[in-house]
Design a protein around this motif. Structure first.
Motif, PDB file in Angstrom:
ATOM      1  N   THR A 131     -73.275 114.735  62.062  1.00 30.66           N
ATOM      2  CA  THR A 131     -73.438 113.483  62.793  1.00 30.66           C
ATOM      3  C   THR A 131     -72.642 112.117  63.463  1.00 30.66           C
ATOM      4  N   THR A 132     -71.697 111.484  62.004  1.00 28.62           N
ATOM      5  CA  THR A 132     -70.407 111.184  62.669  1.00 28.62           C
ATOM      6  C   THR A 132     -69.140 111.765  63.482  1.00 28.62           C
ATOM      7  N   MET A 133     -69.375 112.945  62.800  1.00 23.35           N
ATOM      8  CA  MET A 133     -68.151 114.327  63.552  1.00 23.35           C
ATOM      9  C   MET A 133     -68.731 114.656  64.660  1.00 23.35           C
ATOM     10  N   LYS A 134     -69.559 114.880  65.152  1.00 30.09           N
ATOM     11  CA  LYS A 134     -70.333 114.815  66.181  1.00 30.09           C
ATOM     12  C   LYS A 134     -69.597 113.544  67.365  1.00 30.09           C
ATOM     13  N   ALA A 135     -69.618 112.088  66.808  1.00 27.50           N
ATOM     14  CA  ALA A 135     -69.524 110.763  67.572  1.00 27.50           C
ATOM     15  C   ALA A 135     -67.969 111.321  67.834  1.00 27.50           C
ATOM     16  N   LEU A 136     -67.668 111.282  66.727  1.00 28.30           N
ATOM     17  CA  LEU A 136     -65.866 111.166  67.097  1.00 28.30           C
ATOM     18  C   LEU A 136     -65.452 112.799  67.861  1.00 28.30           C
ATOM     19  N   HIS A 137     -65.992 113.594  68.562  1.00 32.81           N
ATOM     20  CA  HIS A 137     -66.225 114.604  69.308  1.00 32.81           C
ATOM     21  C   HIS A 137     -65.955 113.706  70.759  1.00 32.81           C
ATOM     22  N   ASP A 138     -67.005 113.562  70.464  1.00 36.03           N
ATOM     23  CA  ASP A 138     -67.924 112.679  72.206  1.00 36.03           C
ATOM     24  C   ASP A 138     -67.007 111.670  73.011  1.00 36.03           C
ATOM     25  N   ILE A 139     -66.255 110.829  71.974  1.00 32.90           N
ATOM     26  CA  ILE A 139     -65.240 110.462  71.669  1.00 32.90           C
ATOM     27  C   ILE A 139     -63.553 111.458  72.462  1.00 32.90           C
ATOM     28  N   MET A 140     -63.577 112.111  71.775  1.00 35.25           N
ATOM     29  CA  MET A 140     -62.888 113.482  72.813  1.00 35.25           C
ATOM     30  C   MET A 140     -62.595 113.972  73.610  1.00 35.25           C
ATOM     31  N   LEU A 141     -63.829 114.450  73.519  1.00 32.06           N
ATOM     32  CA  LEU A 141     -63.894 114.389  74.794  1.00 32.06           C
ATOM     33  C   LEU A 141     -64.126 113.773  75.775  1.00 32.06           C
ATOM     34  N   VAL A 142     -64.545 112.836  75.631  1.00 35.06           N
ATOM     35  CA  VAL A 142     -64.729 111.906  76.860  1.00 35.06           C
ATOM     36  C   VAL A 142     -63.157 111.842  77.460  1.00 35.06           C
ATOM     37  N   HIS A 143     -62.308 111.181  76.413  1.00 32.69           N
ATOM     38  CA  HIS A 143     -61.104 111.732  77.002  1.00 32.69           C
ATOM     39  C   HIS A 143     -60.306 112.990  77.817  1.00 32.69           C
ATOM     40  N   GLY A 144     -60.806 113.678  77.569  1.00 26.91           N
ATOM     41  CA  GLY A 144     -60.720 115.152  77.335  1.00 26.91           C
ATOM     42  C   GLY A 144     -59.740 115.716  76.831  1.00 26.91           C
ATOM     43  N   MET A 145     -59.533 115.632  75.822  1.00 27.63           N
ATOM     44  CA  MET A 145     -58.676 115.773  74.633  1.00 27.63           C
ATOM     45  C   MET A 145     -59.010 116.940  74.402  1.00 27.63           C
ATOM     46  N   THR A 146     -58.151 117.822  73.303  1.00 29.89           N
ATOM     47  CA  THR A 146     -58.959 119.232  73.129  1.00 29.89           C
ATOM     48  C   THR A 146     -58.956 119.373  71.512  1.00 29.89           C
TER      49      THR A 146
END
Length: 195
Positions: free
Chosen positions: A132-147
């Protein structure tokens, strides 16, 4: 090529930093420049570490002339980012959340758009909230448009969501192996993108 680690742990030399360094050491062994940003230290350079929407749209005035501003400038130059956080109640640390809450200006500039990013996380138990922590990291990445880049590599397997370890991370052989794979993969995708 520059790959930047973001240590979201309040500990400068803890489990999270160990995993970030393992990824970066593998990347460095392939001739890549690396560095680590210490989130706790950076937040201490600003008057208020939490975003209070002091300007809308964000002008970055609250961190102008601070180490935090310097860190955001480094992220703009990075080809890839390794985000790391210990598990805090099934999510990222307050420090990492505060660091990214203050990136509203970067988001409006699309400064991190299409940057490659990956995550590492450490929990106190084998199933201690790492995913779930990894999912939160991914959410941050996606909000910034990162790959998002997972921890797979052509010589190994297709991989997973990132590196999840049980503390102590330096004794988690599986996580160490995955961190090294992630370092190779990160360099590979950057090269293929022409970084």
């Amino acid at each position: 090529m520059l790959i930047v680690g973001i240590n979201g742990s309040p500990k400068k030399e803890g489990n999270t930093k160990y995993l970030i360094n393992t990824v970066l050491e593998e990347a460095k062994s392939q001739g890549v420049e690396t560095m680590v940003l210490e989130v706790g230290e950076l937040l201490n350079s600003v008057k208020n570490p939490f975003c209070v929407v002091c300007s809308n749209p964000c002008s970055g005035i609250c961190y102008k002339g601070t180490k935090l501003e310097e860190a955001y400038e480094i992220l703009k130059k990075a080809d890839a980012i390794v985000m790391g956080s210990p598990v805090y109640f099934g999510s990222v640390s307050a420090q990492l959340k505060a660091f990214f809450d203050k990136t509203r200006k970067l988001r409006s500039e699309k400064a991190l758009y299409n940057k490659f990013a990956c995550g590492v996380t450490v929990g106190g138990a084998r199933f201690g909230g790492q995913e779930t922590t990894m999912k939160a990291l991914h959410d941050i990445m996606l909000v910034h448009g990162m790959t998002i880049v997972g921890d797979g590599y052509v010589g190994d397997d297709c991989g997973h969501h990132g590196v999840c370890a049980q503390q102590p991370a330096d004794k988690d052989e599986f996580a160490i192996k995955r961190a090294k794979i992630l370092g190779r993969r990160l360099v590979d995708v950057c090269k293929k993108a022409g970084a």
